[in-house]
Design an enzyme around this catalytic site. Structure first.
Site, mmCIF file in Angstrom:
data_model
loop_
_atom_site.group_PDB
_atom_site.id
_atom_site.type_symbol
_atom_site.label_atom_id
_atom_site.label_comp_id
_atom_site.label_asym_id
_atom_site.label_seq_id
_atom_site.Cartn_x
_atom_site.Cartn_y
_atom_site.Cartn_z
ATOM 1 N N GLU A 34 0.937 -1.117 0.056
ATOM 2 C CA GLU A 34 -0.055 -0.106 -0.057
ATOM 3 C C GLU A 34 1.011 1.124 0.151
ATOM 4 O OE1 GLU A 34 -3.086 -0.809 -0.329
ATOM 5 O OE2 GLU A 34 -3.119 -2.703 0.810
ATOM 6 N N CYS A 91 -1.524 9.666 3.076
ATOM 7 C CA CYS A 91 -1.353 9.043 1.734
ATOM 8 C C CYS A 91 -2.600 9.405 1.002
ATOM 9 C CB CYS A 91 -1.366 7.485 1.774
ATOM 10 S SG CYS A 91 -2.753 6.691 2.597
HETATM 11 P P1 NAP Z 1 8.589 4.751 4.396
HETATM 12 O O1 NAP Z 1 9.712 5.793 4.852
HETATM 13 O O2 NAP Z 1 8.535 4.003 3.227
HETATM 14 O O3 NAP Z 1 8.520 3.757 5.637
HETATM 15 C C1 NAP Z 1 7.594 2.866 5.797
HETATM 16 C C2 NAP Z 1 8.147 1.598 7.014
HETATM 17 O O4 NAP Z 1 9.138 0.828 6.021
HETATM 18 C C3 NAP Z 1 8.632 1.987 8.251
HETATM 19 O O5 NAP Z 1 8.477 1.230 9.147
HETATM 20 C C4 NAP Z 1 10.309 1.967 7.688
HETATM 21 O O6 NAP Z 1 10.910 1.897 8.888
HETATM 22 C C5 NAP Z 1 10.140 0.870 6.798
HETATM 23 N N1 NAP Z 1 11.572 0.561 6.100
HETATM 24 C C6 NAP Z 1 12.199 1.617 5.284
HETATM 25 N N2 NAP Z 1 13.135 1.145 4.757
HETATM 26 C C7 NAP Z 1 13.040 -0.294 4.597
HETATM 27 C C8 NAP Z 1 13.538 -1.401 4.045
HETATM 28 N N3 NAP Z 1 14.619 -1.092 3.310
HETATM 29 N N4 NAP Z 1 13.120 -2.453 4.389
HETATM 30 C C9 NAP Z 1 12.078 -2.871 5.053
HETATM 31 N N5 NAP Z 1 11.381 -1.714 5.796
HETATM 32 C C10 NAP Z 1 11.796 -0.671 5.343
HETATM 33 O O7 NAP Z 1 7.127 5.572 4.797
HETATM 34 P P2 NAP Z 1 6.641 6.533 5.803
HETATM 35 O O8 NAP Z 1 7.493 7.721 5.757
HETATM 36 O O9 NAP Z 1 6.613 5.713 7.049
HETATM 37 O O10 NAP Z 1 5.306 6.792 5.423
HETATM 38 C C11 NAP Z 1 4.676 7.488 4.463
HETATM 39 C C12 NAP Z 1 4.343 6.899 3.046
HETATM 40 O O11 NAP Z 1 3.450 5.817 3.298
HETATM 41 C C13 NAP Z 1 3.925 8.028 2.200
HETATM 42 O O12 NAP Z 1 4.397 7.667 0.993
HETATM 43 C C14 NAP Z 1 2.437 7.629 2.088
HETATM 44 O O13 NAP Z 1 1.632 7.807 1.077
HETATM 45 C C15 NAP Z 1 2.484 6.073 2.345
HETATM 46 N N6 NAP Z 1 1.147 5.559 2.893
HETATM 47 C C16 NAP Z 1 0.473 4.485 2.133
HETATM 48 C C17 NAP Z 1 -0.728 4.313 2.508
HETATM 49 C C18 NAP Z 1 -1.723 3.462 1.684
HETATM 50 O O14 NAP Z 1 -2.592 2.960 2.307
HETATM 51 N N7 NAP Z 1 -1.450 3.401 0.513
HETATM 52 C C19 NAP Z 1 -1.218 4.349 3.923
HETATM 53 C C20 NAP Z 1 -0.299 5.279 4.607
HETATM 54 C C21 NAP Z 1 0.805 5.699 4.333
HETATM 55 P P3 NAP Z 1 11.738 3.278 9.544
HETATM 56 O O15 NAP Z 1 10.776 4.121 9.851
HETATM 57 O O16 NAP Z 1 12.466 2.457 10.271
HETATM 58 O O17 NAP Z 1 12.723 3.642 8.411
#
Ligand code: NAP
Length: 523
Positions: A287, A321
């Site tokens: 997602e 998002c």
């Molecule tokens: P993110 O930076 O992509 O991180 C999401 C999760 O992935 C965090 O737990 C992060 O851990 C982990 N992560 C990062 N690098 C990783 C890797 N190489 N391997 C495994 N896990 C890894 O996103 P965010 O800033 O937390 O959230 C914002 C994003 O989420 C936005 O793009 C938003 O649009 C999207 N989002 C989408 C939805 C949907 O339903 N489509 C809903 C909510 C949010 P760390 O924090 O430790 O880096």
């Protein structure tokens, strides 16, 4: 809680009781700041050599809690615990799993205010957004339980083969995969961890959950609810640490049988490619981000459109998002709608998100804060900032990551920021000559999560037919592009916004956590 049903659509006018309960819980939470929390592996507290602090983005001097910097070893142990627990859990009759998951949902609801107080402090969500995030979690879990029941555990008798001389019975059974990994984002730490965890568990998988580094406390509280519901040891495990080390170790494990990742496009695509390196294909529910447009026709109700756009652009500081980050307005109403958007935006209160009168809290961290400065500089060059465009640094604002809600016009349609998810309180507005032009621009992005429309009912039908997005709203003052609720607006994206094409909280989601087995018995 009272009879009031809290959803993102009803949150603008809550009963007083909600505020009283929230204030009490906040006071209690504040008294426990700075404690250390372990990970939960195989039902036991697990501590790592290194720790990290979770700080309040509204006041970075305030340490909310101390958490474990989990490493590859912890990933391995959590996955091993989940793997060992799988045979018994998957063979537990589905009706018993439903009972336990409903109990977990009840416990989350009982702790609604305590968890929401933590969400508000940890994420910087205003209190109603925080309550919404937590209230959505049991709604998602219960939805998964209801789906399991409505489909009688996904056991279906198939037709009898026309075999002469034999009698054959054919049965289709959906069965769990094994160890399911749930990696969640900072912005909805409750619903977007608890929802997938609930679905994976009720389906019979065992789980390892890893929250974002910015939001370990909320997810720890959720993990406690699952444990307190009586789920057997090892069925649900909670680990904390960086995505680049712990997250990667989890994703790289051959013992993970499926995963749900909610987060950014770039990280999600990296996980998708990495997960594909395994010996065979494993289910990958992604997602991802959004770049959500609102289209306003010349027949729109100006007030509804402006209100819905402002709420969706700036709720949770634009860090949803589903945030409305692009607005296309037909020429005859352009000035009127834009003026009202700017007026409403400049009236929004920014400040301590736990304060009941505040709409925007801080952005999540220093990296997002720096992005705000970079993007607004770029947009000042490219177009006209009509309100906002600056960080807030006076008084107590200096202690947190506060940014002013920003409306930008006159940015050329080929500018890169029309396609880039900024994930900040910035929305860009553009005048169009026709709805057809608006639709072409709206669809001209790699994302396809949510979209909004304001106009005549027959135009709305045209909008639904032509927009490329998973969740769409027409003429909604509560939010142009935000505010989905399980059972009403199942949530998921098209194109670069999601991998499965099936929306959480809908009728086709739970099946993603199971594979089909056909059982033919000839007598
Ligand atoms: P993110 O930076 O992509 O991180 C999401 C999760 O992935 C965090 O737990 C992060 O851990 C982990 N992560 C990062 N690098 C990783 C890797 N190489 N391997 C495994 N896990 C890894 O996103 P965010 O800033 O937390 O959230 C914002 C994003 O989420 C936005 O793009 C938003 O649009 C999207 N989002 C989408 C939805 C949907 O339903 N489509 C809903 C909510 C949010 P760390 O924090 O430790 O880096």
């Amino acid at each position: 809680m009272c009879a009031f049903q809290l959803t993102y659509a009803t949150m603008f006018d809550p009963p007083e009781e909600l505020h009283t309960h929230f204030d009490e819980a906040l006071q209690k939470t504040r008294a426990s700041l700075g404690s250390e929390y372990g990970m939960i592996i195989n039902g036991e507290e697990a501590y790592a050599k290194h720790k990290f602090e979770s700080r309040n983005p509204a006041n970075t001097e305030e340490v909310l809690g101390i958490f474990q910097t989990g490493a590859a070893k912890d990933a391995k142990e959590a996955i091993a615990a989940a793997k060992a627990a799988f045979p018994a859990w998957s063979q537990t009759p589905w009706r018993e799993r439903v009972v336990l998951l409903r109990k977990a949902a009840d416990i989350i609801e009982e702790r609604l205010f305590e968890i929401a107080a933590v969400v508000s402090l940890e994420v910087g969500k205003n209190r109603m957004e925080a309550l919404g995030d937590v209230a959505e979690t049991p709604a998602l879990i219960r939805w998964a339980c209801d789906e399991m029941e409505e489909n009688r555990g996904f056991v279906a008798q198939m037709g009898t083969d026309p075999l002469v001389g034999y009698h054959a019975t054919n049965k289709s059974v959906l069965r769990p995969y094994g160890v399911w990994l749930v990696i969640s984002p900072f912005n909805f730490p409750a619903a977007l961890t608890g929802g997938p965890v609930g679905a994976a568990l009720v389906a019979g998988n065992t789980v390892v959950m890893k929250p974002a580094t910015d939001t370990p406390w909320t997810v720890r509280l959720l993990a406690e609810c699952f444990v307190d519901a009586g789920l057997p040891q090892g069925v649900v495990n909670y680990v904390t640490g960086s995505g680049s080390v712990l997250g990667k170790a989890l994703v790289d494990s051959p013992d993970v049988d499926g995963l749900t990742f909610t987060g950014s496009y770039d990280v999600g695509m990296g996980i998708y490619r990495g997960f594909a390196q395994g010996r065979y294909i494993r289910p990958t529910i992604l997602e991802l981000g959004g770049k959500n447009p609102a289209i306003v026709s010349r027949h729109a109700d100006v007030e509804r459109a402006a209100l819905g756009i402002v709420r969706s652009a700036f709720g949770l500081q634009g860090q949803k998002c589903s945030a409305c980050s692009r607005v296309y307005i037909e020429e005859p109403l352009y000035d009127q709608v834009l003026d009202r958007i700017v007026e409403l935006t400049s009236q929004l209160r920014v400040g301590d998100p736990t304060d009941r009168s505040v709409y925007l809290g801080p952005v999540i961290n220093s990296s997002s804060y720096r992005d705000f400065l970079t993007f607004t500089d770029e947009l000042k060059e490219a177009g006209a900032i009509l309100t906002g465009g600056v960080p807030l640094t006076h008084g107590d604002f200096i202690k947190g990551y506060f940014c002013s809600p920003t409306v930008v016009a006159d940015v050329p349609p080929n500018h890169r920021l029309w396609k880039h998810e900024m994930f900040l309180p910035i929305t860009m507005v553009h005048q169009v000559k026709s709805l057809a032009e608006a639709m072409t621009l709206a669809n001209d992005v790699d994302y396809g999560l949510t979209a909004g429309f304001y106009g005549a009912p027959e135009e709305a039908q045209w909008f639904f037919e032509n927009i490329q997005a998973g969740v769409n709203y027409a003429n909604r003052p509560q939010g142009a592009t935000t505010g989905a609720w399980p059972g009403y607006q199942p949530f998921g994206g098209w194109k670069g916004s999601g991998s499965s094409g099936k929306n959480a909280g809908g009728h086709y989601y739970l099946q993603l956590y199971m594979h089909e087995q056909i059982r033919t018995l000839v007598e």
